[in-house]
Design a protein around this motif. Structure first.
Motif, mmCIF file in Angstrom:
data_model
loop_
_atom_site.group_PDB
_atom_site.id
_atom_site.type_symbol
_atom_site.label_atom_id
_atom_site.label_comp_id
_atom_site.label_asym_id
_atom_site.label_seq_id
_atom_site.Cartn_x
_atom_site.Cartn_y
_atom_site.Cartn_z
ATOM 1 N N ASP A 76 0.397 44.157 -37.617
ATOM 2 C CA ASP A 76 -0.595 44.673 -37.113
ATOM 3 C C ASP A 76 -1.445 43.276 -36.498
ATOM 4 O OD1 ASP A 76 -0.432 46.709 -38.219
ATOM 5 O OD2 ASP A 76 -1.210 45.740 -40.454
ATOM 6 N N THR A 77 -0.961 42.018 -35.685
ATOM 7 C CA THR A 77 -1.666 40.973 -35.289
ATOM 8 C C THR A 77 -0.606 40.970 -33.805
ATOM 9 O OG1 THR A 77 -2.327 39.300 -36.734
ATOM 10 C CG2 THR A 77 -2.646 38.840 -34.719
ATOM 11 N N GLU A 78 -1.847 41.123 -32.820
ATOM 12 C CA GLU A 78 -0.697 41.355 -31.148
ATOM 13 C C GLU A 78 -0.854 39.642 -31.048
ATOM 14 O OE1 GLU A 78 -1.406 44.152 -28.220
ATOM 15 O OE2 GLU A 78 -2.668 46.077 -29.381
ATOM 16 N N PHE A 79 -0.410 38.984 -30.425
ATOM 17 C CA PHE A 79 0.092 37.910 -30.230
ATOM 18 C C PHE A 79 1.069 37.651 -29.388
ATOM 19 C CE2 PHE A 79 1.109 33.368 -30.890
ATOM 20 C CZ PHE A 79 0.166 32.470 -32.371
ATOM 21 N N LYS A 80 0.130 36.656 -28.214
ATOM 22 C CA LYS A 80 0.566 36.810 -27.383
ATOM 23 C C LYS A 80 0.808 35.417 -26.293
ATOM 24 C CE LYS A 80 -1.754 39.268 -23.856
ATOM 25 N NZ LYS A 80 -1.340 40.867 -23.429
ATOM 26 N N ILE A 81 1.450 34.685 -25.553
ATOM 27 C CA ILE A 81 1.151 33.726 -24.326
ATOM 28 C C ILE A 81 0.625 33.811 -22.852
ATOM 29 C CG2 ILE A 81 1.796 31.839 -24.070
ATOM 30 C CD1 ILE A 81 1.166 31.606 -27.285
ATOM 31 N N GLU A 83 7.494 29.441 -23.335
ATOM 32 C CA GLU A 83 6.555 29.059 -21.745
ATOM 33 C C GLU A 83 5.019 28.886 -22.305
ATOM 34 O OE1 GLU A 83 6.213 30.184 -18.119
ATOM 35 O OE2 GLU A 83 8.316 30.856 -18.004
ATOM 36 N N ILE A 84 4.660 27.434 -22.179
ATOM 37 C CA ILE A 84 3.785 26.848 -23.000
ATOM 38 C C ILE A 84 2.338 27.811 -21.990
ATOM 39 C CG2 ILE A 84 2.036 24.994 -23.082
ATOM 40 C CD1 ILE A 84 4.661 23.653 -23.375
ATOM 41 N N GLY A 85 1.248 28.561 -22.993
ATOM 42 C CA GLY A 85 0.436 28.912 -22.416
ATOM 43 C C GLY A 85 -0.802 29.093 -23.720
ATOM 44 N N GLU A 86 -1.963 30.090 -22.863
ATOM 45 C CA GLU A 86 -3.215 29.587 -23.843
ATOM 46 C C GLU A 86 -2.454 30.645 -25.009
ATOM 47 O OE1 GLU A 86 -7.686 30.782 -23.734
ATOM 48 O OE2 GLU A 86 -6.643 30.822 -22.311
ATOM 49 N N ILE A 87 -2.840 31.155 -26.343
ATOM 50 C CA ILE A 87 -3.197 31.754 -26.920
ATOM 51 C C ILE A 87 -3.547 32.865 -26.934
ATOM 52 C CG2 ILE A 87 -2.547 32.643 -29.789
ATOM 53 C CD1 ILE A 87 -2.125 29.851 -30.501
ATOM 54 N N LEU A 133 -9.522 34.982 -25.627
ATOM 55 C CA LEU A 133 -8.335 33.574 -25.529
ATOM 56 C C LEU A 133 -9.009 33.057 -26.401
ATOM 57 C CD1 LEU A 133 -8.996 35.122 -21.739
ATOM 58 C CD2 LEU A 133 -7.284 35.148 -23.146
ATOM 59 N N THR A 134 -8.078 31.813 -27.187
ATOM 60 C CA THR A 134 -8.271 31.244 -28.124
ATOM 61 C C THR A 134 -8.584 29.266 -27.477
ATOM 62 O OG1 THR A 134 -5.755 30.732 -28.356
ATOM 63 C CG2 THR A 134 -6.605 32.293 -29.469
ATOM 64 N N GLY A 135 -7.913 28.956 -26.041
ATOM 65 C CA GLY A 135 -7.713 27.703 -25.409
ATOM 66 C C GLY A 135 -7.174 27.272 -26.156
ATOM 67 N N ASP A 136 -6.591 27.786 -27.188
ATOM 68 C CA ASP A 136 -5.490 27.049 -27.952
ATOM 69 C C ASP A 136 -3.934 27.597 -27.443
ATOM 70 O OD1 ASP A 136 -6.180 25.693 -29.998
ATOM 71 O OD2 ASP A 136 -6.390 27.496 -31.136
ATOM 72 N N LEU A 137 -3.445 25.672 -26.641
ATOM 73 C CA LEU A 137 -2.045 25.748 -26.082
ATOM 74 C C LEU A 137 -0.431 25.973 -26.968
ATOM 75 C CD1 LEU A 137 -3.109 23.699 -22.959
ATOM 76 C CD2 LEU A 137 -2.640 26.209 -23.134
ATOM 77 N N ALA A 138 -0.259 27.184 -26.988
ATOM 78 C CA ALA A 138 1.418 26.997 -27.654
ATOM 79 C C ALA A 138 2.526 27.648 -26.356
ATOM 80 C CB ALA A 138 0.759 27.972 -29.051
ATOM 81 N N VAL A 166 5.539 29.705 -33.534
ATOM 82 C CA VAL A 166 4.865 29.678 -32.656
ATOM 83 C C VAL A 166 4.500 28.176 -32.631
ATOM 84 C CG1 VAL A 166 2.494 30.019 -32.238
ATOM 85 C CG2 VAL A 166 3.881 31.798 -32.809
ATOM 86 N N TYR A 167 4.870 27.422 -32.265
ATOM 87 C CA TYR A 167 3.820 26.327 -31.706
ATOM 88 C C TYR A 167 2.659 25.395 -30.896
ATOM 89 C CZ TYR A 167 8.766 25.082 -34.512
ATOM 90 O OH TYR A 167 9.524 25.645 -34.593
ATOM 91 N N ILE A 168 1.989 24.965 -31.849
ATOM 92 C CA ILE A 168 0.812 24.835 -31.062
ATOM 93 C C ILE A 168 0.937 23.247 -30.029
ATOM 94 C CG2 ILE A 168 -1.809 23.489 -31.440
ATOM 95 C CD1 ILE A 168 -1.712 26.594 -31.481
ATOM 96 N N VAL A 169 0.407 23.504 -28.938
ATOM 97 C CA VAL A 169 0.990 22.086 -28.001
ATOM 98 C C VAL A 169 -0.377 21.209 -28.335
ATOM 99 C CG1 VAL A 169 1.172 21.187 -25.898
ATOM 100 C CG2 VAL A 169 2.631 23.167 -26.252
ATOM 101 N N ASN A 170 -1.651 22.057 -27.776
ATOM 102 C CA ASN A 170 -3.174 22.006 -27.586
ATOM 103 C C ASN A 170 -4.060 22.659 -27.469
ATOM 104 O OD1 ASN A 170 -2.386 17.970 -27.196
ATOM 105 N ND2 ASN A 170 -4.270 18.828 -27.181
#
Length: 311
Positions: A133-138, A151-155, A183-188, A196-200
């Motif tokens: 039930d969570t929409e999770f996109k980059i 591709e690396i982008g913001e969660i 917009l989380t501010g986390d790049l993944a 999912v892999y967090i980059v920074n």
């Protein structure tokens, strides 16, 4: 739990989970008393433990760790900061508990992704799979357009656990949402298997001569290759020509010695020129937040005060 209840993890992942499962909660007001934590695990047969990576590392390093019976531990939940894969594997090997890394933030109540509670189906270095039930996109950090797998982008997130906004702060609320997504501010990046892999953190990213440098990449490389390091953090430092230059701050293990030149030479042979730390600093310890995370913000603010650009 070694996470205070005023923190979203302590509130939801410790207190409320215990209430849901009708379980007893054992609190550790001072998580720096590592012996007390190990003694409680042995005495009370604690099954589920929640901590941050720095605490897990400190427990393993405790001189009398091997004298305690921690076989009751079944699950160890790690959050609030990236978990070094080697640390996770070491903790599993020495406790036989399943170490699960998850991801969330105060604005998401807090969890939106976690590794499966299955030994054969969890991946160290990854925050796991998005929750139901969570929409999770980059998305592209600049345009907010959806990015393809890999591709690396913001969660960006949408779901029932996402906040409605910041209290009495409509401007910050507006800046934090795009088309209904937080917009989380986390790049993944999301791999083909869905993990999912967090980059920074976007705010932690260093821009040197127009190039993007992810501190987490350099920190992992340093910890994997320098046994002399106890802890390490990479931040940006003002540079008149590059905008920012890369600075590596390290805590050396007791009795360890290594030259700054050797560190720089190591990076020269392994990464692009613009990523190489130009400044190396050794410190006795790194500042920590109330839950034991390295206080990167404090380090960045200190660095800004020391390297303020000319007006």
């Amino acid at each position: 739990g070694a996470v205070p209840f005023f923190h979203i993890i302590g509130l939801n992942a410790v207190m409320l989970v215990a209430m849901f499962y009708d379980s007893t909660v054992y609190l550790f007001p001072d998580p720096r008393k590592y012996g007390s934590i190990l003694k409680a695990i042995e005495k009370y047969g604690i099954n589920y433990f929640h901590g941050v990576p720095t605490l897990l590392k400190a427990l393993l390093k405790y001189p009398d760790f091997s004298k305690f019976d921690v076989s009751s531990l079944e699950f160890v939940f790690s959050g609030a900061a990236p978990l070094d894969p080697k640390l996770g594997m070491d903790f599993e090997a020495k406790t036989n508990a399943l170490v699960v890394e998850a991801y969330g933030m105060t604005e998401t109540s807090p969890m939106v992704a976690a590794n499966p509670f299955e030994r054969e189906n969890h991946q160290f270095g990854s925050i796991g799979l998005p929750f139901p039930d969570t929409e999770f996109k980059i998305v592209d950090p600049a345009t907010h357009e959806d990015l393809p797998l890999g591709e690396i982008g913001e969660i960006a997130l949408k779901g029932p656990q996402i906040m409605q906004g910041y209290l009495n702060n409509p401007e910050e609320t507006a800046n934090s949402f795009w088309d209904g997504y937080l917009l989380t501010g986390d790049l993944a990046q999301i791999k083909d298997d869905g993990f999912v892999y967090i980059v920074n953190r976007k705010k932690d990213m260093i821009i040197s001569s127009g190039y993007k440098v992810f501190p987490s990449e350099l920190e992992q490389l340093a910890m994997d290759n320098f046994p002399e390091f106890e802890e390490v953090v990479v931040i940006g430092s003002y540079d008149e020509h590059r905008g920012e230059t890369v600075k590596l701050i390290a805590v050396l293990k007791e009795g360890a010695q290594i030259s700054k030149e050797n560190i720089i030479d190591f990076f020269k042979n392994r990464i692009a020129v613009y990523k190489i730390p130009k400044i190396i600093e050794f410190v006795k310890n790194l500042p920590k937040t109330s839950i034991g995370k390295t206080d990167r913000k404090a380090l960045q603010e200190k660095e800004r005060s020391l390297s303020t650009p000319p007006i």
